[in-house]
Design a protein around this motif. Structure first.
Motif, mmCIF file in Angstrom:
data_model
loop_
_atom_site.group_PDB
_atom_site.id
_atom_site.type_symbol
_atom_site.label_atom_id
_atom_site.label_comp_id
_atom_site.label_asym_id
_atom_site.label_seq_id
_atom_site.Cartn_x
_atom_site.Cartn_y
_atom_site.Cartn_z
ATOM 1 N N MET A 1 48.112 38.326 37.682
ATOM 2 C CA MET A 1 48.624 39.191 38.681
ATOM 3 C C MET A 1 48.236 39.192 40.111
ATOM 4 N N ALA A 2 46.921 38.369 40.398
ATOM 5 C CA ALA A 2 46.866 38.186 41.667
ATOM 6 C C ALA A 2 47.356 37.153 42.481
ATOM 7 N N VAL A 3 47.910 36.157 41.613
ATOM 8 C CA VAL A 3 48.375 34.921 42.272
ATOM 9 C C VAL A 3 49.896 35.446 42.996
ATOM 10 N N PRO A 4 49.864 35.070 44.226
ATOM 11 C CA PRO A 4 51.283 35.321 44.785
ATOM 12 C C PRO A 4 52.230 35.089 44.517
ATOM 13 N N GLU A 5 53.158 35.624 44.402
ATOM 14 C CA GLU A 5 54.716 35.198 43.950
ATOM 15 C C GLU A 5 55.172 34.236 45.054
ATOM 16 N N TYR A 6 55.912 33.153 44.523
ATOM 17 C CA TYR A 6 56.501 32.085 45.319
ATOM 18 C C TYR A 6 58.075 32.489 45.496
ATOM 19 N N ILE A 7 58.189 32.688 46.582
ATOM 20 C CA ILE A 7 59.622 33.121 47.111
ATOM 21 C C ILE A 7 60.120 31.964 47.894
ATOM 22 N N LEU B 1 36.707 46.860 38.859
ATOM 23 C CA LEU B 1 37.164 47.778 39.743
ATOM 24 C C LEU B 1 36.241 48.375 40.712
ATOM 25 N N GLY B 2 34.751 48.534 40.477
ATOM 26 C CA GLY B 2 33.817 48.943 41.317
ATOM 27 C C GLY B 2 33.658 47.935 42.313
ATOM 28 N N GLY B 3 33.736 46.688 42.119
ATOM 29 C CA GLY B 3 33.675 45.770 43.113
ATOM 30 C C GLY B 3 35.014 45.801 44.070
ATOM 31 N N LEU B 4 36.109 45.961 43.672
ATOM 32 C CA LEU B 4 37.258 46.183 44.505
ATOM 33 C C LEU B 4 36.988 47.591 45.224
ATOM 34 N N GLN B 5 36.566 48.423 44.639
ATOM 35 C CA GLN B 5 36.399 49.890 45.484
ATOM 36 C C GLN B 5 35.437 49.629 46.542
ATOM 37 N N VAL B 6 34.639 48.693 46.464
ATOM 38 C CA VAL B 6 33.445 48.425 47.510
ATOM 39 C C VAL B 6 34.112 47.663 48.602
ATOM 40 N N LEU B 7 34.939 46.625 48.319
ATOM 41 C CA LEU B 7 35.750 45.845 49.140
ATOM 42 C C LEU B 7 36.863 46.921 50.082
ATOM 43 N N GLU B 8 37.400 47.910 49.090
ATOM 44 C CA GLU B 8 38.302 48.681 49.838
ATOM 45 C C GLU B 8 37.557 49.742 51.010
ATOM 46 N N SER B 9 36.583 50.094 50.344
ATOM 47 C CA SER B 9 35.893 51.159 51.407
ATOM 48 C C SER B 9 35.189 50.311 52.515
ATOM 49 N N TYR C 1 49.434 39.436 49.305
ATOM 50 C CA TYR C 1 48.677 40.209 47.835
ATOM 51 C C TYR C 1 48.587 41.439 48.215
ATOM 52 N N GLY C 2 49.831 42.444 48.002
ATOM 53 C CA GLY C 2 49.825 43.664 48.210
ATOM 54 C C GLY C 2 50.229 43.662 49.957
ATOM 55 N N ASP C 3 49.282 44.239 50.826
ATOM 56 C CA ASP C 3 49.123 44.282 51.898
ATOM 57 C C ASP C 3 48.479 43.503 52.496
ATOM 58 N N GLU C 4 47.898 42.491 51.808
ATOM 59 C CA GLU C 4 46.688 41.683 52.390
ATOM 60 C C GLU C 4 46.927 40.255 51.785
ATOM 61 N N THR C 5 46.240 39.046 52.391
ATOM 62 C CA THR C 5 46.117 37.900 51.571
ATOM 63 C C THR C 5 45.082 38.133 50.553
ATOM 64 N N VAL C 6 45.058 37.186 49.588
ATOM 65 C CA VAL C 6 43.978 36.895 48.563
ATOM 66 C C VAL C 6 42.957 36.336 49.232
ATOM 67 N N ARG C 7 41.765 37.025 49.474
ATOM 68 C CA ARG C 7 40.677 36.628 50.338
ATOM 69 C C ARG C 7 39.462 36.211 49.260
ATOM 70 N N VAL C 8 38.543 35.704 49.825
ATOM 71 C CA VAL C 8 37.296 35.032 49.335
ATOM 72 C C VAL C 8 36.587 36.187 48.541
ATOM 73 N N SER C 9 36.732 37.373 49.022
ATOM 74 C CA SER C 9 36.026 38.575 48.538
ATOM 75 C C SER C 9 36.478 38.846 47.241
ATOM 76 N N TRP C 10 37.628 38.944 46.903
ATOM 77 C CA TRP C 10 38.482 39.042 45.666
ATOM 78 C C TRP C 10 37.831 37.920 44.722
ATOM 79 N N VAL C 11 38.008 36.733 45.050
ATOM 80 C CA VAL C 11 37.627 35.625 44.024
ATOM 81 C C VAL C 11 36.220 35.987 43.630
ATOM 82 N N LEU C 12 35.380 36.516 44.706
ATOM 83 C CA LEU C 12 33.971 36.612 44.319
ATOM 84 C C LEU C 12 33.793 37.890 43.188
ATOM 85 N N VAL C 13 34.566 38.975 43.553
ATOM 86 C CA VAL C 13 34.511 40.079 42.433
ATOM 87 C C VAL C 13 34.997 39.555 41.266
ATOM 88 N N TRP C 14 36.094 38.761 41.022
ATOM 89 C CA TRP C 14 36.599 38.328 39.778
ATOM 90 C C TRP C 14 35.718 37.228 39.182
#
Length: 533
Positions: free
Chosen positions: A447-453, A201-209, A406-419
Protein backbone atom coordinates in the motif's frame (compact mmCIF):
# COMPACT_ATOMS: atom_id res chain seq x y z
CA UNK A 1 -15.42 7.56 -25.23
CA UNK A 2 -18.08 4.84 -25.14
CA UNK A 3 -19.34 3.79 -21.71
CA UNK A 4 -18.41 0.18 -22.55
CA UNK A 5 -14.77 1.18 -23.02
CA UNK A 6 -14.59 3.54 -20.05
CA UNK A 7 -12.28 2.70 -17.12
CA UNK A 8 -15.26 2.40 -14.78
CA UNK A 9 -16.98 -0.24 -16.90
CA UNK A 10 -13.76 -2.17 -17.47
CA UNK A 11 -13.07 -2.16 -13.72
CA UNK A 12 -16.46 -3.76 -13.17
CA UNK A 13 -15.57 -6.44 -15.73
CA UNK A 14 -12.23 -7.16 -14.04
CA UNK A 15 -13.87 -7.34 -10.61
CA UNK A 16 -16.52 -9.63 -12.08
CA UNK A 17 -13.81 -11.93 -13.42
CA UNK A 18 -12.04 -12.00 -10.05
CA UNK A 19 -15.35 -12.73 -8.31
CA UNK A 20 -16.08 -15.54 -10.76
CA UNK A 21 -12.67 -17.10 -10.12
CA UNK A 22 -13.15 -16.76 -6.38
CA UNK A 23 -16.61 -18.33 -6.38
CA UNK A 24 -15.33 -21.21 -8.51
CA UNK A 25 -12.49 -21.78 -6.05
CA UNK A 26 -14.90 -21.71 -3.11
CA UNK A 27 -17.33 -24.12 -4.79
CA UNK A 28 -14.60 -26.63 -5.65
CA UNK A 29 -13.18 -26.54 -2.13
CA UNK A 30 -16.59 -27.31 -0.65
CA UNK A 31 -17.16 -30.11 -3.16
CA UNK A 32 -13.76 -31.80 -2.98
CA UNK A 33 -12.83 -31.03 0.63
CA UNK A 34 -16.16 -31.54 2.44
CA UNK A 35 -14.58 -32.11 5.85
CA UNK A 36 -12.39 -29.76 7.93
CA UNK A 37 -8.78 -29.73 6.74
CA UNK A 38 -5.65 -29.03 8.80
CA UNK A 39 -6.23 -25.98 11.06
CA UNK A 40 -9.94 -26.12 10.26
CA UNK A 41 -9.98 -29.26 12.37
CA UNK A 42 -9.55 -26.97 15.41
CA UNK A 43 -11.33 -23.81 14.23
CA UNK A 44 -14.62 -25.32 13.05
CA UNK A 45 -15.48 -27.30 16.24
CA UNK A 46 -14.66 -24.21 18.33
CA UNK A 47 -16.97 -22.03 16.23
CA UNK A 48 -19.63 -24.74 16.42
CA UNK A 49 -19.31 -24.83 20.22
CA UNK A 50 -19.96 -21.09 20.42
CA UNK A 51 -22.96 -21.45 18.13
CA UNK A 52 -24.41 -24.01 20.54
CA UNK A 53 -23.92 -21.61 23.43
CA UNK A 54 -20.93 -23.38 24.96
CA UNK A 55 -19.02 -20.14 25.60
CA UNK A 56 -16.72 -21.64 28.24
CA UNK A 57 -15.55 -24.52 26.04
CA UNK A 58 -12.07 -24.01 24.59
CA UNK A 59 -9.72 -26.28 22.64
CA UNK A 60 -6.28 -26.01 24.30
CA UNK A 61 -4.61 -26.66 20.94
CA UNK A 62 -5.85 -23.30 19.58
CA UNK A 63 -3.19 -20.61 20.02
CA UNK A 64 -5.09 -17.48 18.89
CA UNK A 65 -8.01 -15.61 20.55
CA UNK A 66 -11.65 -16.26 19.55
CA UNK A 67 -12.29 -13.13 17.47
CA UNK A 68 -13.08 -15.00 14.26
CA UNK A 69 -15.47 -17.39 15.99
CA UNK A 70 -17.41 -14.52 17.56
CA UNK A 71 -17.55 -12.66 14.23
CA UNK A 72 -18.77 -15.85 12.51
CA UNK A 73 -21.41 -16.27 15.22
CA UNK A 74 -22.68 -12.74 14.53
CA UNK A 75 -22.77 -13.29 10.75
CA UNK A 76 -24.61 -16.60 11.04
CA UNK A 77 -26.99 -15.15 13.62
CA UNK A 78 -28.18 -12.71 10.96
CA UNK A 79 -28.66 -15.60 8.55
CA UNK A 80 -30.49 -17.54 11.26
CA UNK A 81 -32.84 -14.58 11.78
CA UNK A 82 -33.93 -14.51 8.13
CA UNK A 83 -33.88 -18.27 7.54
CA UNK A 84 -35.95 -21.02 9.12
CA UNK A 85 -34.21 -23.97 10.73
CA UNK A 86 -30.70 -22.64 10.00
CA UNK A 87 -27.94 -25.03 11.05
CA UNK A 88 -24.37 -23.89 10.27
CA UNK A 89 -22.28 -26.44 8.42
CA UNK A 90 -18.65 -26.32 7.34
CA UNK A 91 -19.79 -24.43 4.23
CA UNK A 92 -21.38 -21.69 6.34
CA UNK A 93 -18.30 -21.27 8.52
CA UNK A 94 -16.09 -21.05 5.44
CA UNK A 95 -18.46 -18.50 3.89
CA UNK A 96 -17.38 -16.08 6.63
CA UNK A 97 -14.09 -15.62 4.82
CA UNK A 98 -15.90 -15.21 1.51
CA UNK A 99 -17.70 -12.24 3.01
CA UNK A 100 -14.47 -10.95 4.54
CA UNK A 101 -12.68 -10.93 1.18
CA UNK A 102 -15.12 -8.34 -0.20
CA UNK A 103 -15.24 -6.45 3.07
CA UNK A 104 -11.46 -6.20 2.78
CA UNK A 105 -11.77 -4.88 -0.77
CA UNK A 106 -14.14 -2.12 0.37
CA UNK A 107 -11.92 -1.31 3.36
CA UNK A 108 -8.89 -0.94 1.08
CA UNK A 109 -10.77 1.49 -1.14
CA UNK A 110 -11.80 3.50 1.91
CA UNK A 111 -8.22 3.52 3.23
CA UNK A 112 -6.93 4.79 -0.10
CA UNK A 113 -9.52 7.58 -0.09
CA UNK A 114 -8.95 8.54 3.55
CA UNK A 115 -5.18 8.70 3.14
CA UNK A 116 -5.58 10.61 -0.15
CA UNK A 117 -3.03 8.48 -1.89
CA UNK A 118 -2.12 9.33 -5.46
CA UNK A 119 -4.00 7.03 -7.81
CA UNK A 120 -4.66 7.12 -11.52
CA UNK A 121 -8.39 7.40 -12.17
CA UNK A 122 -7.72 6.10 -15.68
CA UNK A 123 -6.11 2.95 -14.31
CA UNK A 124 -8.33 -0.08 -14.76
CA UNK A 125 -6.24 -2.52 -12.73
CA UNK A 126 -6.11 -0.78 -9.37
CA UNK A 127 -3.92 -2.13 -6.58
CA UNK A 128 -6.94 -3.22 -4.53
CA UNK A 129 -7.67 -5.87 -7.18
CA UNK A 130 -4.16 -7.22 -6.86
CA UNK A 131 -4.38 -7.32 -3.07
CA UNK A 132 -7.53 -9.46 -2.92
CA UNK A 133 -6.03 -11.72 -5.60
CA UNK A 134 -2.76 -11.98 -3.65
CA UNK A 135 -2.17 -15.76 -3.30
CA UNK A 136 -2.05 -15.87 0.51
CA UNK A 137 -5.32 -13.93 0.72
CA UNK A 138 -7.12 -15.60 -2.18
CA UNK A 139 -6.20 -19.15 -1.14
CA UNK A 140 -7.37 -18.90 2.48
CA UNK A 141 -10.56 -17.05 1.56
CA UNK A 142 -12.18 -20.43 0.82
CA UNK A 143 -11.08 -22.07 4.08
CA UNK A 144 -11.99 -21.33 7.68
CA UNK A 145 -8.73 -19.69 8.76
CA UNK A 146 -8.15 -16.55 10.84
CA UNK A 147 -5.96 -14.66 8.35
CA UNK A 148 -8.57 -12.64 6.46
CA UNK A 149 -10.29 -11.39 9.60
CA UNK A 150 -6.89 -10.51 11.06
CA UNK A 151 -5.92 -8.48 7.99
CA UNK A 152 -9.33 -6.81 7.79
CA UNK A 153 -9.22 -5.62 11.41
CA UNK A 154 -5.73 -4.15 10.94
CA UNK A 155 -6.88 -2.25 7.83
CA UNK A 156 -9.97 -1.08 9.72
CA UNK A 157 -7.83 0.25 12.59
CA UNK A 158 -5.64 2.10 10.10
CA UNK A 159 -8.69 3.67 8.45
CA UNK A 160 -9.83 5.16 11.77
CA UNK A 161 -6.31 6.26 12.67
CA UNK A 162 -5.81 7.95 9.31
CA UNK A 163 -9.20 9.67 9.48
CA UNK A 164 -8.32 10.96 12.94
CA UNK A 165 -5.10 12.61 11.80
CA UNK A 166 -7.02 15.22 9.79
CA UNK A 167 -9.94 15.60 12.19
CA UNK A 168 -10.28 18.07 15.06
CA UNK A 169 -12.20 18.38 18.29
CA UNK A 170 -14.92 15.82 19.02
CA UNK A 171 -14.51 14.23 15.56
CA UNK A 172 -10.87 13.49 16.31
CA UNK A 173 -11.78 11.89 19.65
CA UNK A 174 -14.45 9.78 17.94
CA UNK A 175 -12.00 8.44 15.36
CA UNK A 176 -9.46 7.73 18.09
CA UNK A 177 -12.09 5.81 20.05
CA UNK A 178 -13.00 3.84 16.92
CA UNK A 179 -9.31 3.13 16.36
CA UNK A 180 -9.11 1.78 19.91
CA UNK A 181 -12.21 -0.38 19.39
CA UNK A 182 -10.95 -1.77 16.07
CA UNK A 183 -7.56 -2.42 17.65
CA UNK A 184 -9.15 -4.42 20.49
CA UNK A 185 -11.08 -6.51 17.95
CA UNK A 186 -7.84 -7.06 16.06
CA UNK A 187 -6.08 -8.22 19.23
CA UNK A 188 -8.98 -10.58 19.87
CA UNK A 189 -8.18 -12.15 16.50
CA UNK A 190 -4.39 -12.52 16.64
CA UNK A 191 -1.95 -11.46 19.34
CA UNK A 192 0.80 -10.28 16.98
CA UNK A 193 -1.56 -7.63 15.61
CA UNK A 194 -0.51 -5.54 18.62
CA UNK A 195 2.53 -4.57 16.59
CA UNK A 196 0.38 -3.22 13.73
CA UNK A 197 -2.52 -1.54 15.52
CA UNK A 198 -0.36 -0.05 18.30
CA UNK A 199 3.35 0.03 17.40
CA UNK A 200 3.05 0.68 13.65
CA UNK A 201 0.18 3.15 13.87
CA UNK A 202 1.75 4.65 16.99
CA UNK A 203 4.97 5.22 15.09
CA UNK A 204 3.07 6.84 12.25
CA UNK A 205 1.24 9.01 14.77
CA UNK A 206 4.57 10.19 16.20
CA UNK A 207 5.70 11.12 12.69
CA UNK A 208 2.42 12.92 12.06
CA UNK A 209 2.58 14.87 15.33
CA UNK A 210 6.25 15.83 14.96
CA UNK A 211 5.79 17.00 11.38
CA UNK A 212 2.73 19.03 12.36
CA UNK A 213 4.41 20.71 15.34
CA UNK A 214 8.00 21.00 14.10
CA UNK A 215 7.61 21.06 10.33
CA UNK A 216 8.98 18.65 7.74
CA UNK A 217 11.64 21.11 6.62
CA UNK A 218 13.21 21.17 10.11
CA UNK A 219 13.64 17.39 10.28
CA UNK A 220 16.29 15.26 8.69
CA UNK A 221 13.96 12.91 6.85
CA UNK A 222 14.88 12.58 3.17
CA UNK A 223 12.77 10.76 0.58
CA UNK A 224 13.68 7.12 0.06
CA UNK A 225 14.69 7.88 -3.52
CA UNK A 226 17.40 10.29 -2.30
CA UNK A 227 18.53 8.55 0.90
CA UNK A 228 21.75 6.77 1.80
CA UNK A 229 22.32 4.26 4.57
CA UNK A 230 23.75 6.90 6.90
CA UNK A 231 20.43 8.76 6.68
CA UNK A 232 18.85 5.99 8.77
CA UNK A 233 20.63 6.77 12.08
CA UNK A 234 20.56 10.50 11.32
CA UNK A 235 16.81 10.43 10.76
CA UNK A 236 16.34 8.37 13.93
CA UNK A 237 18.28 10.92 15.99
CA UNK A 238 16.48 13.87 14.40
CA UNK A 239 13.05 12.37 15.08
CA UNK A 240 14.04 11.31 18.59
CA UNK A 241 15.21 14.80 19.53
CA UNK A 242 12.09 16.39 18.08
CA UNK A 243 9.77 13.89 19.76
CA UNK A 244 11.43 14.33 23.15
CA UNK A 245 10.43 17.98 23.42
CA UNK A 246 6.86 17.08 22.43
CA UNK A 247 6.26 14.31 24.96
CA UNK A 248 3.18 15.92 26.62
CA UNK A 249 1.57 16.47 23.23
CA UNK A 250 2.48 12.96 22.04
CA UNK A 251 0.87 11.38 25.10
CA UNK A 252 -2.41 13.04 24.15
CA UNK A 253 -2.13 11.96 20.52
CA UNK A 254 -1.07 8.41 21.38
CA UNK A 255 -3.72 7.51 23.96
CA UNK A 256 -5.43 4.88 21.72
CA UNK A 257 -2.12 3.10 21.00
CA UNK A 258 -1.01 3.31 24.63
CA UNK A 259 -4.38 1.91 25.72
CA UNK A 260 -3.95 -1.00 23.32
CA UNK A 261 -0.48 -1.70 24.69
CA UNK A 262 -1.90 -1.61 28.20
CA UNK A 263 -4.69 -4.01 27.26
CA UNK A 264 -2.20 -6.37 25.65
CA UNK A 265 0.07 -6.27 28.71
CA UNK A 266 -2.95 -7.11 30.86
CA UNK A 267 -3.79 -10.08 28.65
CA UNK A 268 -0.22 -11.40 28.81
CA UNK A 269 -0.20 -11.09 32.60
CA UNK A 270 -3.58 -12.86 32.88
CA UNK A 271 -2.67 -15.61 30.39
CA UNK A 272 0.88 -16.15 31.63
CA UNK A 273 2.25 -15.59 28.12
CA UNK A 274 1.31 -14.47 24.63
CA UNK A 275 0.10 -17.81 23.24
CA UNK A 276 -3.28 -19.07 24.44
CA UNK A 277 -2.83 -22.81 23.97
CA UNK A 278 -0.19 -25.34 22.89
CA UNK A 279 2.48 -23.25 24.61
CA UNK A 280 5.09 -26.02 24.38
CA UNK A 281 5.27 -25.80 20.57
CA UNK A 282 4.94 -22.00 20.35
CA UNK A 283 7.65 -20.60 22.56
CA UNK A 284 8.85 -17.09 21.72
CA UNK A 285 12.40 -17.35 20.40
CA UNK A 286 14.83 -14.82 18.97
CA UNK A 287 14.80 -15.68 15.26
CA UNK A 288 16.57 -12.89 13.35
CA UNK A 289 16.71 -14.70 9.97
CA UNK A 290 12.98 -14.06 9.66
CA UNK A 291 14.04 -10.56 8.59
CA UNK A 292 16.10 -12.16 5.83
CA UNK A 293 13.40 -14.48 4.52
CA UNK A 294 10.87 -11.70 4.03
CA UNK A 295 12.76 -10.04 1.16
CA UNK A 296 12.81 -12.95 -1.34
CA UNK A 297 9.21 -13.73 -0.41
CA UNK A 298 8.11 -10.21 -1.34
CA UNK A 299 10.18 -10.29 -4.54
CA UNK A 300 8.74 -13.68 -5.52
CA UNK A 301 5.18 -12.47 -5.17
CA UNK A 302 5.58 -8.81 -6.12
CA UNK A 303 8.37 -8.62 -8.70
CA UNK A 304 6.02 -6.80 -11.14
CA UNK A 305 5.68 -4.01 -8.56
CA UNK A 306 9.47 -3.54 -8.69
CA UNK A 307 9.60 -2.89 -12.45
CA UNK A 308 9.10 0.93 -12.31
CA UNK A 309 12.52 1.17 -10.62
CA UNK A 310 14.09 0.27 -13.95
CA UNK A 311 12.37 2.92 -16.08
CA UNK A 312 15.63 4.91 -16.16
CA UNK A 313 18.64 2.66 -15.52
CA UNK A 314 21.24 5.41 -14.84
CA UNK A 315 19.05 6.79 -12.05
CA UNK A 316 18.46 3.27 -10.73
CA UNK A 317 22.22 2.69 -10.51
CA UNK A 318 22.58 5.93 -8.53
CA UNK A 319 20.10 4.60 -5.97
CA UNK A 320 22.11 1.45 -5.25
CA UNK A 321 23.92 1.29 -1.87
CA UNK A 322 27.62 2.10 -1.67
CA UNK A 323 30.14 -0.74 -1.64
CA UNK A 324 31.06 -0.09 2.01
CA UNK A 325 27.40 -0.26 3.01
CA UNK A 326 26.95 -3.47 1.05
CA UNK A 327 29.94 -5.15 2.74
CA UNK A 328 28.78 -4.17 6.23
CA UNK A 329 25.22 -5.42 5.70
CA UNK A 330 26.36 -8.65 4.03
CA UNK A 331 28.67 -9.33 6.97
CA UNK A 332 25.83 -8.81 9.45
CA UNK A 333 23.59 -11.10 7.42
CA UNK A 334 26.24 -13.84 7.32
CA UNK A 335 26.72 -13.61 11.08
CA UNK A 336 22.95 -13.80 11.60
CA UNK A 337 22.65 -16.89 9.41
CA UNK A 338 25.61 -18.57 11.12
CA UNK A 339 24.55 -17.92 14.71
CA UNK A 340 20.77 -17.76 14.64
CA UNK A 341 19.36 -20.05 11.94
CA UNK A 342 16.44 -21.94 13.50
CA UNK A 343 14.40 -24.62 11.78
CA UNK A 344 11.27 -25.50 13.73
CA UNK A 345 10.45 -29.23 14.01
CA UNK A 346 7.03 -28.54 12.46
CA UNK A 347 8.75 -27.24 9.31
CA UNK A 348 10.68 -30.47 8.78
CA UNK A 349 7.86 -32.77 9.82
CA UNK A 350 5.05 -31.53 7.59
CA UNK A 351 5.56 -32.01 3.85
CA UNK A 352 2.15 -30.50 3.05
CA UNK A 353 3.56 -26.95 3.23
CA UNK A 354 5.75 -25.33 0.58
CA UNK A 355 8.19 -24.10 3.23
CA UNK A 356 9.12 -27.74 3.85
CA UNK A 357 10.60 -27.96 0.35
CA UNK A 358 12.32 -24.58 0.55
CA UNK A 359 14.18 -25.58 3.70
CA UNK A 360 14.91 -29.03 2.34
CA UNK A 361 16.77 -27.34 -0.52
CA UNK A 362 18.65 -25.05 1.86
CA UNK A 363 19.68 -28.04 3.98
CA UNK A 364 21.07 -30.10 1.11
CA UNK A 365 24.51 -28.56 1.62
CA UNK A 366 25.83 -26.51 4.51
CA UNK A 367 27.05 -23.79 2.14
CA UNK A 368 23.64 -23.09 0.62
CA UNK A 369 22.36 -21.06 3.55
CA UNK A 370 25.36 -18.74 3.13
CA UNK A 371 25.03 -18.62 -0.67
CA UNK A 372 21.48 -17.38 -0.14
CA UNK A 373 22.70 -14.30 1.78
CA UNK A 374 23.51 -12.19 -1.33
CA UNK A 375 20.05 -13.09 -2.63
CA UNK A 376 18.50 -11.76 0.58
CA UNK A 377 20.49 -8.55 0.21
CA UNK A 378 19.62 -7.91 -3.44
CA UNK A 379 15.96 -8.60 -2.74
CA UNK A 380 15.99 -6.20 0.23
CA UNK A 381 17.49 -3.45 -1.95
CA UNK A 382 14.79 -3.93 -4.57
CA UNK A 383 11.93 -4.06 -2.07
CA UNK A 384 13.02 -0.93 -0.22
CA UNK A 385 13.98 0.79 -3.47
CA UNK A 386 10.43 0.37 -4.75
CA UNK A 387 9.28 2.78 -2.03
CA UNK A 388 11.26 5.49 -3.83
CA UNK A 389 8.88 5.27 -6.75
CA UNK A 390 9.75 4.97 -10.43
CA UNK A 391 13.12 6.24 -11.58
CA UNK A 392 13.07 9.30 -13.80
CA UNK A 393 15.59 11.16 -15.88
CA UNK A 394 17.28 13.86 -13.74
CA UNK A 395 15.67 17.28 -14.11
CA UNK A 396 17.56 20.27 -15.40
CA UNK A 397 18.12 23.24 -13.08
CA UNK A 398 15.40 25.37 -14.70
CA UNK A 399 12.77 22.66 -14.30
CA UNK A 400 10.66 22.11 -11.19
CA UNK A 401 11.73 19.10 -9.10
CA UNK A 402 9.77 15.91 -9.51
CA UNK A 403 8.12 14.28 -6.50
CA UNK A 404 6.89 10.75 -6.04
CA UNK A 405 3.74 11.10 -4.02
CA UNK A 406 2.44 8.93 -1.19
CA UNK A 407 -0.68 10.68 -0.04
CA UNK A 408 0.43 14.29 0.21
CA UNK A 409 4.11 13.48 0.82
CA UNK A 410 6.94 11.39 -0.49
CA UNK A 411 7.76 8.05 1.10
CA UNK A 412 10.49 9.04 3.52
CA UNK A 413 13.11 7.26 5.55
CA UNK A 414 11.04 7.71 8.71
CA UNK A 415 8.23 5.54 7.28
CA UNK A 416 10.74 2.82 6.40
CA UNK A 417 12.06 2.95 9.97
CA UNK A 418 8.58 2.52 11.46
CA UNK A 419 7.69 -0.28 9.05
CA UNK A 420 11.00 -2.09 9.52
CA UNK A 421 10.86 -1.95 13.32
CA UNK A 422 7.25 -3.13 13.38
CA UNK A 423 7.94 -5.96 10.95
CA UNK A 424 10.96 -7.05 12.98
CA UNK A 425 8.99 -7.10 16.23
CA UNK A 426 6.20 -9.14 14.65
CA UNK A 427 8.51 -11.72 13.06
CA UNK A 428 11.72 -12.26 15.01
CA UNK A 429 10.01 -13.84 18.02
CA UNK A 430 8.44 -16.60 15.88
CA UNK A 431 10.55 -19.76 15.53
CA UNK A 432 8.24 -21.16 12.85
CA UNK A 433 8.51 -19.82 9.29
CA UNK A 434 5.11 -19.53 7.64
CA UNK A 435 4.30 -17.37 4.59
CA UNK A 436 1.11 -16.19 6.35
CA UNK A 437 3.23 -14.47 9.00
CA UNK A 438 4.50 -12.09 6.29
CA UNK A 439 1.03 -11.15 5.06
CA UNK A 440 0.49 -7.88 6.95
CA UNK A 441 4.10 -6.68 6.44
CA UNK A 442 3.62 -7.30 2.72
CA UNK A 443 0.25 -5.53 2.68
CA UNK A 444 1.50 -2.39 4.43
CA UNK A 445 4.52 -2.29 2.10
CA UNK A 446 2.35 -2.80 -0.98
CA UNK A 447 0.00 0.00 0.00
CA UNK A 448 2.97 2.33 0.50
CA UNK A 449 4.62 1.72 -2.88
CA UNK A 450 3.82 4.75 -5.09
CA UNK A 451 1.66 4.03 -8.07
CA UNK A 452 3.46 4.29 -11.40
CA UNK A 453 1.59 6.48 -13.84
CA UNK A 454 3.34 6.38 -17.25
CA UNK A 455 3.66 9.63 -19.14
CA UNK A 456 1.21 10.13 -21.94
CA UNK A 457 2.52 10.53 -25.45
CA UNK A 458 1.84 14.31 -25.27
CA UNK A 459 3.86 14.63 -22.06
CA UNK A 460 6.70 12.62 -23.57
CA UNK A 461 6.72 14.85 -26.66
CA UNK A 462 6.78 17.93 -24.45
CA UNK A 463 9.66 16.50 -22.42
CA UNK A 464 11.60 15.76 -25.61
CA UNK A 465 10.99 19.31 -26.88
CA UNK A 466 12.20 20.79 -23.58
CA UNK A 467 15.30 18.63 -23.74
CA UNK A 468 16.03 19.78 -27.28
CA UNK A 469 15.62 23.46 -26.51
CA UNK A 470 17.62 23.30 -23.27
CA UNK A 471 20.49 21.52 -25.01
CA UNK A 472 20.61 24.10 -27.80
CA UNK A 473 20.30 21.42 -30.49
CA UNK A 474 16.70 21.78 -31.60
CA UNK A 475 16.98 20.02 -34.98
CA UNK A 476 18.79 17.04 -33.46
CA UNK A 477 16.78 14.19 -32.01
CA UNK A 478 17.86 12.94 -28.58
CA UNK A 479 19.63 9.63 -28.32
CA UNK A 480 17.07 6.84 -28.35
CA UNK A 481 17.00 4.52 -25.37
CA UNK A 482 18.62 1.11 -25.60
CA UNK A 483 16.46 -1.85 -26.47
CA UNK A 484 16.76 -3.12 -22.87
CA UNK A 485 15.71 0.24 -21.50
CA UNK A 486 12.78 0.37 -23.90
CA UNK A 487 11.64 -3.11 -22.87
CA UNK A 488 11.89 -2.24 -19.18
CA UNK A 489 9.92 0.96 -19.73
CA UNK A 490 7.13 -0.89 -21.52
CA UNK A 491 7.11 -3.61 -18.85
CA UNK A 492 6.86 -0.98 -16.11
CA UNK A 493 3.90 0.67 -17.83
CA UNK A 494 2.06 -2.68 -17.67
CA UNK A 495 3.23 -3.59 -14.17
CA UNK A 496 -0.32 -3.64 -12.74
CA UNK A 497 -1.52 -6.04 -15.43
CA UNK A 498 1.56 -8.22 -15.01
CA UNK A 499 1.06 -8.31 -11.24
CA UNK A 500 -2.57 -9.34 -11.56
CA UNK A 501 -1.72 -11.98 -14.17
CA UNK A 502 1.13 -13.33 -12.03
CA UNK A 503 -1.13 -13.72 -9.01
CA UNK A 504 -3.78 -15.42 -11.13
CA UNK A 505 -1.18 -17.91 -12.40
CA UNK A 506 0.06 -18.69 -8.89
CA UNK A 507 -3.49 -19.16 -7.68
CA UNK A 508 -4.32 -21.41 -10.60
CA UNK A 509 -1.36 -23.68 -9.86
CA UNK A 510 -1.61 -23.77 -6.06
CA UNK A 511 -5.38 -24.19 -6.02
CA UNK A 512 -5.21 -26.97 -8.62
CA UNK A 513 -2.50 -28.77 -6.67
CA UNK A 514 -4.49 -28.44 -3.44
CA UNK A 515 -7.65 -29.85 -5.03
CA UNK A 516 -6.38 -32.51 -7.41
CA UNK A 517 -2.87 -33.55 -6.35
CA UNK A 518 -3.54 -34.94 -2.91
CA UNK A 519 -1.48 -37.79 -1.48
CA UNK A 520 -1.52 -40.19 1.45
CA UNK A 521 0.84 -40.68 4.34
CA UNK A 522 1.74 -44.34 5.01
CA UNK A 523 0.82 -43.88 8.67
CA UNK A 524 -2.63 -42.49 7.73
CA UNK A 525 -3.99 -44.61 4.86
CA UNK A 526 -7.22 -43.39 3.33
CA UNK A 527 -6.72 -39.80 4.53
CA UNK A 528 -5.95 -37.34 1.72
CA UNK A 529 -3.13 -34.84 2.44
CA UNK A 530 -3.04 -31.65 0.40
CA UNK A 531 -0.32 -29.14 -0.49
CA UNK A 532 -0.90 -25.60 0.74
CA UNK A 533 0.86 -22.44 1.87
Amino acid sequence: MSYFTSPEFLRVLVLGLITSLHMTWRRLVNQLVPVPYLDEFFHVPQAQAYWLGKWTQWDPKITTPPGLYIFSYMVNSVRDFVSLDFKPSLNEWRSTNVLLLYMLLVALYILTAVERKTVSHESILQREFSIILFPLIFFFSALYYTDLFSVFTVVLAQIFWSAGTSAKGSSKFLYQALHLAAGLVSLATRQTNIFWVAVYLGGLQVLESVRREIGVEKLHDPPVSEAYFEDVPTTSISLGQSAFILVPRLLLDLWPQLSLLGAFAGFVAWNGGVVLGDKDNHIATLHLPQMLYIWPLIVFFSWPVLLPQFVHLPTFRQRLPRLSTTLVILTLMLVTVNLNTIIHPFTLADNRHYTFYVFRILRQHWLLKYVAVPVYYVCACLVLGALGGPTTEPRRPHQSPSRVLYGDETVRVSWVLVWFVTTSLSLVSAPLVEPRYFLIPWLTWRMAVPEYIPQSSNEESKAVSEKKSSSGHGPLAPRSPTSLQAILRVAASYSNAIELTWYAMINLVTCYVFLYRGFEWPQEPGSVQRFMW
